[in-house]
Design a protein around this motif. Structure first.
Motif, short mmCIF file in Angstrom:
data_model
loop_
_atom_site.label_atom_id
_atom_site.label_comp_id
_atom_site.label_asym_id
_atom_site.label_seq_id
_atom_site.Cartn_x
_atom_site.Cartn_y
_atom_site.Cartn_z
N LEU A 1 12.89 11.33 -1.25
CA LEU A 1 12.73 12.24 -2.55
C LEU A 1 11.35 12.12 -3.21
O LEU A 1 10.91 13.32 -3.81
N THR A 2 10.60 11.36 -2.97
CA THR A 2 8.90 11.29 -3.62
C THR A 2 7.99 11.70 -2.59
O THR A 2 6.93 11.49 -2.79
N ASN A 3 8.65 11.78 -1.18
CA ASN A 3 7.52 11.94 -0.05
C ASN A 3 6.53 10.79 -0.02
O ASN A 3 5.32 11.18 -0.05
N SER A 4 7.05 9.62 -0.21
CA SER A 4 6.19 8.51 -0.17
C SER A 4 6.54 7.47 0.72
O SER A 4 7.85 7.43 1.13
N MET A 5 5.45 6.50 0.77
CA MET A 5 5.95 5.28 1.78
C MET A 5 5.17 3.92 1.14
O MET A 5 3.95 4.08 0.91
N GLY A 6 5.79 3.04 1.13
CA GLY A 6 5.13 1.81 0.76
C GLY A 6 5.15 0.82 2.16
O GLY A 6 6.11 0.72 2.84
N THR B 1 0.90 -1.32 0.15
CA THR B 1 0.06 -0.02 -0.05
C THR B 1 1.06 1.33 0.03
O THR B 1 1.86 1.34 0.85
N ARG B 2 0.53 2.17 -0.87
CA ARG B 2 1.30 3.43 -0.86
C ARG B 2 0.67 4.32 -0.26
O ARG B 2 -0.40 4.76 -0.37
N PHE B 3 1.36 5.35 0.47
CA PHE B 3 0.97 6.42 1.29
C PHE B 3 1.70 7.85 0.91
O PHE B 3 3.07 7.62 0.64
N ASP B 4 1.17 9.07 0.73
CA ASP B 4 2.13 10.15 0.50
C ASP B 4 2.53 10.72 1.76
O ASP B 4 1.21 10.61 2.91
N VAL B 5 3.35 11.06 2.27
CA VAL B 5 3.98 11.43 3.58
C VAL B 5 4.73 12.73 3.21
O VAL B 5 5.70 12.96 2.59
N THR B 6 3.88 13.87 3.86
CA THR B 6 4.56 15.40 3.73
C THR B 6 5.21 15.62 5.18
O THR B 6 5.07 15.08 6.19
N GLY B 7 6.04 16.83 5.01
CA GLY B 7 6.68 17.07 6.31
C GLY B 7 8.03 16.55 6.39
O GLY B 7 8.48 17.10 7.29
N MET B 8 8.30 15.69 5.62
CA MET B 8 9.91 15.03 5.82
C MET B 8 10.65 16.24 5.03
O MET B 8 10.57 16.45 3.90
N SER B 9 11.93 16.54 5.89
CA SER B 9 12.83 17.28 5.12
C SER B 9 14.47 16.78 5.12
O SER B 9 15.16 17.49 4.61
N CYS B 10 14.58 15.56 5.86
CA CYS B 10 15.84 15.04 6.00
C CYS B 10 15.77 13.67 6.20
O CYS B 10 14.74 13.00 6.26
N ARG C 1 12.73 8.05 11.08
CA ARG C 1 11.76 8.08 12.21
C ARG C 1 10.49 7.70 11.76
O ARG C 1 9.92 6.72 12.42
N VAL C 2 9.96 7.98 10.62
CA VAL C 2 8.65 7.60 10.13
C VAL C 2 8.77 6.06 9.82
O VAL C 2 7.99 5.24 10.19
N GLU C 3 9.71 5.63 9.09
CA GLU C 3 9.87 4.20 8.82
C GLU C 3 9.79 3.41 10.33
O GLU C 3 9.40 2.16 10.15
N LYS C 4 10.63 3.85 11.10
CA LYS C 4 10.67 3.05 12.46
C LYS C 4 9.37 3.19 13.19
O LYS C 4 9.12 1.99 13.75
N ALA C 5 8.55 4.00 13.07
CA ALA C 5 7.42 4.22 13.78
C ALA C 5 6.30 3.24 13.20
O ALA C 5 5.70 2.41 13.40
#
Length: 55
Positions: free
Chosen positions: A36-41, A2-11, A17-21
């Motif tokens: 780079l794409t502000n996304s997460m699978g 499942t793909r999600f758009d994730v905003t607010g990441m800058s580094c 941190r998002v991946e660990k959570a």
């Protein structure tokens, strides 16, 4: 996956941190975050809402 758009990441630390959570959510078997794409699978049986709450 499942793909999600994730905003607010800058580094790289933000994306790590998002991946660990998300990986800590019961039912998640895999997670890949792209700064780079502000996304997460996400793979697994966790609910969409549980993944969103973790982020």
């Amino acid at each position: 996956m499942t793909r999600f758009d994730v905003t607010g990441m800058s580094c790289a630390a933000c994306s790590a941190r998002v991946e660990k959570a998300v990986c800590a959510v019961p039912g998640v078997t895999g997670c890949a975050v792209s700064l780079l794409t502000n996304s997460m699978g996400v793979e697994g049986t966790a609910s969409t809402q549980a993944v969103i709450d973790a982020v």
